[in-house]
Design a protein around this motif. Structure first.
Motif, PDB file in Angstrom:
ATOM      1  N   ARG A  33       1.127  -1.092   0.013  1.00 34.46           N
ATOM      2  CA  ARG A  33       0.415   0.101   0.389  1.00 34.46           C
ATOM      3  C   ARG A  33       1.061   1.439   0.120  1.00 34.46           C
ATOM      4  NH1 ARG A  33      -5.225  -1.699   3.937  1.00 34.46           N
ATOM      5  NH2 ARG A  33      -6.009  -3.311   2.241  1.00 34.46           N
ATOM      6  N   VAL A  34       2.319   1.175   0.977  1.00 43.74           N
ATOM      7  CA  VAL A  34       3.367   2.771   0.773  1.00 43.74           C
ATOM      8  C   VAL A  34       3.568   3.109  -0.938  1.00 43.74           C
ATOM      9  CG1 VAL A  34       5.246   3.190   1.388  1.00 43.74           C
ATOM     10  CG2 VAL A  34       3.758   2.203   3.375  1.00 43.74           C
ATOM     11  N   ARG A  35       3.781   1.575  -1.589  1.00 46.74           N
ATOM     12  CA  ARG A  35       5.104   2.017  -3.039  1.00 46.74           C
ATOM     13  C   ARG A  35       3.118   2.726  -4.208  1.00 46.74           C
ATOM     14  NH1 ARG A  35       9.038  -3.031  -3.552  1.00 46.74           N
ATOM     15  NH2 ARG A  35       9.974  -2.684  -2.058  1.00 46.74           N
ATOM     16  N   LEU A  36       2.193   1.856  -3.636  1.00 49.04           N
ATOM     17  CA  LEU A  36       1.161   1.775  -4.209  1.00 49.04           C
ATOM     18  C   LEU A  36       0.661   2.922  -3.864  1.00 49.04           C
ATOM     19  CD1 LEU A  36      -1.375   1.212  -6.410  1.00 49.04           C
ATOM     20  CD2 LEU A  36      -2.571   0.426  -5.297  1.00 49.04           C
ATOM     21  N   SER A  37       0.908   3.744  -3.626  1.00 46.12           N
ATOM     22  CA  SER A  37       0.689   5.681  -2.569  1.00 46.12           C
ATOM     23  C   SER A  37       1.282   6.088  -3.230  1.00 46.12           C
ATOM     24  CB  SER A  37       0.300   5.483  -1.572  1.00 46.12           C
ATOM     25  OG  SER A  37       1.187   5.496  -0.309  1.00 46.12           O
ATOM     26  N   PHE A  81     -10.459   4.748 -14.882  1.00 45.75           N
ATOM     27  CA  PHE A  81      -9.813   4.159 -15.633  1.00 45.75           C
ATOM     28  C   PHE A  81      -8.997   4.307 -16.759  1.00 45.75           C
ATOM     29  CE2 PHE A  81     -14.539   4.687 -15.475  1.00 45.75           C
ATOM     30  CZ  PHE A  81     -14.942   3.514 -15.180  1.00 45.75           C
ATOM     31  N   GLY A  82      -7.942   4.852 -16.121  1.00 44.43           N
ATOM     32  CA  GLY A  82      -6.532   5.610 -17.213  1.00 44.43           C
ATOM     33  C   GLY A  82      -6.102   5.572 -16.082  1.00 44.43           C
ATOM     34  N   LEU A  83      -5.512   6.301 -15.387  1.00 49.28           N
ATOM     35  CA  LEU A  83      -4.471   6.535 -14.050  1.00 49.28           C
ATOM     36  C   LEU A  83      -3.668   4.982 -13.636  1.00 49.28           C
ATOM     37  CD1 LEU A  83      -1.927   7.668 -13.407  1.00 49.28           C
ATOM     38  CD2 LEU A  83      -2.885   7.825 -11.338  1.00 49.28           C
ATOM     39  N   THR A  84      -5.327   4.018 -12.662  1.00 43.51           N
ATOM     40  CA  THR A  84      -5.008   3.468 -11.992  1.00 43.51           C
ATOM     41  C   THR A  84      -4.574   1.879 -13.297  1.00 43.51           C
ATOM     42  OG1 THR A  84      -6.167   4.096 -10.378  1.00 43.51           O
ATOM     43  CG2 THR A  84      -5.831   1.219 -10.462  1.00 43.51           C
ATOM     44  N   PRO A  85      -4.916   1.790 -13.824  1.00 40.88           N
ATOM     45  CA  PRO A  85      -4.586   0.227 -15.049  1.00 40.88           C
ATOM     46  C   PRO A  85      -3.537   1.222 -16.022  1.00 40.88           C
ATOM     47  CG  PRO A  85      -7.188   0.863 -15.637  1.00 40.88           C
ATOM     48  CD  PRO A  85      -6.276   2.192 -14.719  1.00 40.88           C
ATOM     49  N   PHE A  86      -2.989   2.009 -16.058  1.00 44.73           N
ATOM     50  CA  PHE A  86      -1.435   2.614 -15.781  1.00 44.73           C
ATOM     51  C   PHE A  86      -0.791   2.114 -15.184  1.00 44.73           C
ATOM     52  CE2 PHE A  86       2.160   5.216 -16.687  1.00 44.73           C
ATOM     53  CZ  PHE A  86       2.319   4.846 -17.775  1.00 44.73           C
ATOM     54  N   ILE A  87      -1.090   2.419 -14.145  1.00 51.35           N
ATOM     55  CA  ILE A  87       0.093   2.374 -13.150  1.00 51.35           C
ATOM     56  C   ILE A  87       0.689   0.325 -12.454  1.00 51.35           C
ATOM     57  CG2 ILE A  87       0.641   2.386 -10.480  1.00 51.35           C
ATOM     58  CD1 ILE A  87      -0.539   5.085 -10.399  1.00 51.35           C
ATOM     59  N   GLY A  92       3.510  -2.914 -12.101  1.00 50.11           N
ATOM     60  CA  GLY A  92       2.622  -3.852 -10.997  1.00 50.11           C
ATOM     61  C   GLY A  92       4.198  -4.675 -10.601  1.00 50.11           C
ATOM     62  N   ARG A  93       5.124  -4.694 -10.904  1.00 46.84           N
ATOM     63  CA  ARG A  93       6.507  -5.567 -10.205  1.00 46.84           C
ATOM     64  C   ARG A  93       6.602  -4.509  -9.046  1.00 46.84           C
ATOM     65  NH1 ARG A  93       8.420 -10.373 -13.776  1.00 46.84           N
ATOM     66  NH2 ARG A  93      10.747 -10.105 -11.808  1.00 46.84           N
ATOM     67  N   PHE A  94       7.009  -3.455  -8.939  1.00 45.87           N
ATOM     68  CA  PHE A  94       7.341  -2.550  -8.080  1.00 45.87           C
ATOM     69  C   PHE A  94       6.006  -2.545  -6.964  1.00 45.87           C
ATOM     70  CE2 PHE A  94       7.274   1.911  -5.588  1.00 45.87           C
ATOM     71  CZ  PHE A  94       8.880   1.560  -5.366  1.00 45.87           C
ATOM     72  N   ILE A  95       5.230  -2.932  -7.690  1.00 42.42           N
ATOM     73  CA  ILE A  95       3.707  -2.315  -6.376  1.00 42.42           C
ATOM     74  C   ILE A  95       3.914  -3.570  -5.441  1.00 42.42           C
ATOM     75  CG2 ILE A  95       1.622  -2.182  -5.854  1.00 42.42           C
ATOM     76  CD1 ILE A  95       1.783  -0.037  -8.533  1.00 42.42           C
ATOM     77  N   GLN A  96       4.328  -4.495  -5.970  1.00 43.95           N
ATOM     78  CA  GLN A  96       4.688  -6.452  -5.500  1.00 43.95           C
ATOM     79  C   GLN A  96       5.214  -6.395  -4.449  1.00 43.95           C
ATOM     80  OE1 GLN A  96       1.733  -8.547  -5.572  1.00 43.95           O
ATOM     81  NE2 GLN A  96       0.285  -6.365  -6.832  1.00 43.95           N
ATOM     82  N   VAL A  97       5.274  -7.134  -3.328  1.00 41.77           N
ATOM     83  CA  VAL A  97       6.079  -7.327  -2.773  1.00 41.77           C
ATOM     84  C   VAL A  97       5.732  -8.963  -2.249  1.00 41.77           C
ATOM     85  CG1 VAL A  97       6.666  -4.946  -1.893  1.00 41.77           C
ATOM     86  CG2 VAL A  97       5.513  -6.422  -0.387  1.00 41.77           C
ATOM     87  N   PRO A  98       6.993  -8.967  -1.260  1.00 46.55           N
ATOM     88  CA  PRO A  98       6.737 -11.229  -1.069  1.00 46.55           C
ATOM     89  C   PRO A  98       5.316 -10.901   0.337  1.00 46.55           C
ATOM     90  CG  PRO A  98       8.549 -11.100  -1.898  1.00 46.55           C
ATOM     91  CD  PRO A  98       8.827  -9.597  -1.460  1.00 46.55           C
ATOM     92  N   ALA A  99       4.932 -11.608  -0.091  1.00 48.17           N
ATOM     93  CA  ALA A  99       4.470 -12.439   1.300  1.00 48.17           C
ATOM     94  C   ALA A  99       4.812 -12.254   2.994  1.00 48.17           C
ATOM     95  CB  ALA A  99       2.286 -12.937   1.070  1.00 48.17           C
ATOM     96  N   LYS A 100       4.335 -11.900   3.607  1.00 52.04           N
ATOM     97  CA  LYS A 100       5.116 -12.169   5.054  1.00 52.04           C
ATOM     98  C   LYS A 100       4.526 -13.258   5.765  1.00 52.04           C
ATOM     99  CE  LYS A 100       6.053  -7.629   6.711  1.00 52.04           C
ATOM    100  NZ  LYS A 100       5.881  -6.580   7.011  1.00 52.04           N
ATOM    101  N   ARG A 101       4.980 -14.211   6.264  1.00 54.64           N
ATOM    102  CA  ARG A 101       4.695 -15.414   6.607  1.00 54.64           C
ATOM    103  C   ARG A 101       4.439 -15.832   7.726  1.00 54.64           C
ATOM    104  NH1 ARG A 101       6.776 -19.695   2.982  1.00 54.64           N
ATOM    105  NH2 ARG A 101       6.692 -18.764   1.171  1.00 54.64           N
TER     106      ARG A 101
END
Length: 101
Positions: A33-37, A81-87, A92-101
């Motif tokens: 959420r931090v990276r996405l924001s 419809f524009g910015l969010t799909p573009f981001i 996408g690879r930058f926003i996704q982080v490994p899940a904590k177990r």
């Protein structure tokens, strides 16, 4: 004859798939959420600024709530419809982080 064990795993889109017990699964990733924001702020700022440059001269003397009433209906579809799909596509690879177990 040997049999391989299979486990059914639901993917993000809800479809179940069989995963062989002998394969190593890739670590699950979740959106940060931090990276996405941070990325969203970089995209939303110029949209809001551009809209205000267009709308403010046309609404001189209006109350702030009236100006906001004009800007928001233009801004939200641009973001949804524009910015969010573009981001999601571009970062996408930058926003996704490994899940904590």
């Amino acid at each position: 004859m040997t049999s391989m064990s299979h486990t059914h795993v639901a993917s993000a889109d809800g479809n179940a798939s069989a995963v062989s017990g002998s394969r190593q699964q890739a670590p699950q990733r979740v959106p940060s959420r931090v990276r996405l924001s941070l990325i969203m702020m970089l995209g939303v700022y110029p949209i809001i600024t551009a809209l205000l440059y267009v709308v403010l001269p046309l609404t001189a003397g209006w109350a702030i709530w009236q100006i906001t009433l004009v800007v928001v209906p233009m801004m939200v579809p641009m973001i949804v419809f524009g910015l969010t799909p573009f981001i999601q596509k571009t970062f996408g690879r930058f926003i996704q982080v490994p899940a904590k177990r």
